[in-house]
Scaffold this motif. Structure first.
Motif, PDB file in Angstrom:
ATOM      1  N   TYR A 184       0.795  -1.233   0.000  1.00 20.33           N
ATOM      2  CA  TYR A 184       0.000   0.000   0.000  1.00 20.33           C
ATOM      3  C   TYR A 184       0.825   1.280   0.000  1.00 20.33           C
ATOM      4  O   TYR A 184       0.266   2.369  -0.193  1.00 20.33           O
ATOM      5  CB  TYR A 184      -0.946   0.003   1.204  1.00 20.33           C
ATOM      6  CG  TYR A 184      -1.997  -1.070   1.123  1.00 20.33           C
ATOM      7  CD1 TYR A 184      -3.016  -1.015   0.181  1.00 20.33           C
ATOM      8  CD2 TYR A 184      -1.968  -2.164   1.984  1.00 20.33           C
ATOM      9  CE1 TYR A 184      -3.982  -2.002   0.096  1.00 20.33           C
ATOM     10  CE2 TYR A 184      -2.931  -3.157   1.913  1.00 20.33           C
ATOM     11  CZ  TYR A 184      -3.928  -3.079   0.970  1.00 20.33           C
ATOM     12  OH  TYR A 184      -4.882  -4.060   0.894  1.00 20.33           O
ATOM     13  N   PRO A 202      -1.822   0.862   6.133  1.00 21.77           N
ATOM     14  CA  PRO A 202      -2.688   0.960   7.308  1.00 21.77           C
ATOM     15  C   PRO A 202      -1.885   1.105   8.596  1.00 21.77           C
ATOM     16  O   PRO A 202      -0.678   0.854   8.627  1.00 21.77           O
ATOM     17  CB  PRO A 202      -3.473  -0.355   7.276  1.00 21.77           C
ATOM     18  CG  PRO A 202      -2.647  -1.288   6.473  1.00 21.77           C
ATOM     19  CD  PRO A 202      -1.947  -0.438   5.466  1.00 21.77           C
ATOM     20  N   SER A 203      -2.568   1.496   9.646  1.00 24.90           N
ATOM     21  CA  SER A 203      -1.929   1.737  10.926  1.00 24.90           C
ATOM     22  C   SER A 203      -1.398   0.437  11.526  1.00 24.90           C
ATOM     23  O   SER A 203      -1.809  -0.663  11.135  1.00 24.90           O
ATOM     24  CB  SER A 203      -2.947   2.352  11.896  1.00 24.90           C
ATOM     25  OG  SER A 203      -3.953   1.388  12.209  1.00 24.90           O
ATOM     26  N   VAL A 218      -4.195  -1.852  12.628  1.00 25.30           N
ATOM     27  CA  VAL A 218      -4.825  -2.631  11.556  1.00 25.30           C
ATOM     28  C   VAL A 218      -3.912  -3.773  11.130  1.00 25.30           C
ATOM     29  O   VAL A 218      -4.367  -4.902  10.891  1.00 25.30           O
ATOM     30  CB  VAL A 218      -5.156  -1.725  10.352  1.00 25.30           C
ATOM     31  CG1 VAL A 218      -5.607  -2.560   9.158  1.00 25.30           C
ATOM     32  CG2 VAL A 218      -6.235  -0.712  10.727  1.00 25.30           C
ATOM     33  N   PRO A 250      -6.875  -0.734   1.919  1.00 24.54           N
ATOM     34  CA  PRO A 250      -6.357  -0.822   3.290  1.00 24.54           C
ATOM     35  C   PRO A 250      -7.405  -0.535   4.352  1.00 24.54           C
ATOM     36  O   PRO A 250      -7.359  -1.095   5.443  1.00 24.54           O
ATOM     37  CB  PRO A 250      -5.232   0.226   3.314  1.00 24.54           C
ATOM     38  CG  PRO A 250      -5.541   1.148   2.173  1.00 24.54           C
ATOM     39  CD  PRO A 250      -6.202   0.302   1.138  1.00 24.54           C
ATOM     40  N   GLU A 251      -8.390   0.327   4.016  1.00 23.90           N
ATOM     41  CA  GLU A 251      -9.395   0.679   5.036  1.00 23.90           C
ATOM     42  C   GLU A 251     -10.323  -0.490   5.345  1.00 23.90           C
ATOM     43  O   GLU A 251     -10.985  -0.502   6.390  1.00 23.90           O
ATOM     44  CB  GLU A 251     -10.210   1.888   4.561  1.00 23.90           C
ATOM     45  CG  GLU A 251     -11.113   1.627   3.349  1.00 23.90           C
ATOM     46  CD  GLU A 251     -10.357   1.557   2.035  1.00 23.90           C
ATOM     47  OE1 GLU A 251     -10.953   1.121   1.037  1.00 23.90           O
ATOM     48  OE2 GLU A 251      -9.172   1.945   2.027  1.00 23.90           O
TER      49      GLU A 251
END
Length: 326
Positions: free
Chosen positions: A209, A214-215, A218, A243-244
């Motif tokens: 990504y 992502p964090s 995640v 990614p969300e």
């Protein structure tokens, strides 16, 4: 570094060094790669083939659910096409290649094993080679004996073997002995591929990504959902949509949890799905009724079924009827 190699670079380096040893000593060097399904064994083999420069690659695996004798060599011969110049009697070669019109004359097991080794030696022809044995656990006893003999041969070859744990094998005890023999050979490599760590999963997500990575929260959720299994991770990434959605996207249906069945258990439950009785299963698989009873009991425990009817329904729902012995 390609995404599949995250967490596998040390194993790849070890395979490269084993390849160099095989060339320096002109002796076969085994490299045993074990792990559960989806841990990247075949991906590692493919990367090793790209890293090395073999003049010959002989690759094979069990081609049948209930493998026939010398299935590995038969797969190799099928992959190379015409077989000119092999110093093996045509009728013996027909046995080794599993040709449809096999002569009625039979060779002793020892004679066939010697001829199988001769066939591989001739195919290598003194050139630097990689011999690939995929899914050793699914191979027949004759193939297992051949692989054991090749490991001790004077061949300038890297012998790369992938396998699940012996308890999942068609012939568990023989598979365990062959794996021990391979691992104990001079200069042998022994690699067991486990799950990726949370940090390694995070690195893969960063590669996929980029700036939209992502964090860490995640990434850890993805690691927990996939169990760090590379195949499950790649399938989730292919279907999540972005990614969300990673933390909440459902796993594809074919990745839903299912118990790990041995090769024989898959045969038995396939027979159950076909409505066979224990006596019929014993006759179809060539085992005793008592052994069938033990397998059925294990299947009820693994599938959580209360009866053989429920176990049969479980198999039908997962399309396991096709894996019954034929």
């Amino acid at each position: 570094m390609p995404v599949p190699m995250v967490g596998r670079t040390d194993a790849l380096d070890e395979l490269r060094r084993a390849w160099e040893r095989a060339g320096a000593t002109r002796r076969c060097v085994p490299a045993v790669i074990t792990g559960l399904p989806g841990t990247g064994k075949s991906t590692l083999v493919s990367a090793a083939l790209q890293l090395t420069t073999p003049q010959v690659v002989l690759s094979g695996s069990a081609r049948l659910h209930s493998p026939a004798p010398y299935d590995w060599l038969a797969a190799v011969l099928a992959g190379i096409g015409p077989r000119p110049g092999l110093p093996v009697p045509p009728d013996a070669l027909a046995w080794l290649a599993q040709d449809p019109d096999v002569p009625r004359e039979r060779y002793t097991p020892d004679a066939l094993l010697r001829l199988a080794v001769t066939t591989v030696r001739t195919l290598v022809g003194g050139r630097r080679a990689v011999l690939v044995v995929e899914d050793l656990h699914a191979l027949d006893p004759a193939s297992l004996n051949l692989i054991g003999e090749l490991a001790a041969a004077e061949l300038p070859a890297l012998l790369v073997v992938t396998s699940r744990p012996p308890e999942a094998a068609v012939s568990p005890l023989l598979t365990a002995r062959v794996l021990a023999r391979l691992s104990g050979a001079p200069g042998a490599v022994r690699q067991h591929l486990g799950a990726l760590t949370a940090g390694q999963v995070s690195r893969i997500l960063g590669h996929v990504y980029g700036a939209s990575c992502p964090s860490p929260q995640v990434a850890e959720a993805v690691w927990r959902r996939t169990g760090g299994n590379p195949y499950r991770l790649s399938e989730l990434l292919a279907t999540a949509g972005g990614p969300e959605a990673l933390a909440d996207a459902p796993l594809p249906a074919h990745l839903q949890e299912r118990p790990e069945l041995t090769a024989r258990e898959r045969e038995v439950i396939g027979c159950l799905a076909e409505g066979m009785s224990n006596k019929q299963i014993a006759r179809a698989l060539g085992i005793s009724v008592r052994t069938v009873t033990v397998h059925v009991s294990n299947l009820l425990r693994k599938t959580g079924a209360a009866s053989r009817t429920e176990a049969a329904l479980w198999a039908v729902q997962r399309d396991l009827r096709a894996t019954a012995a034929s």
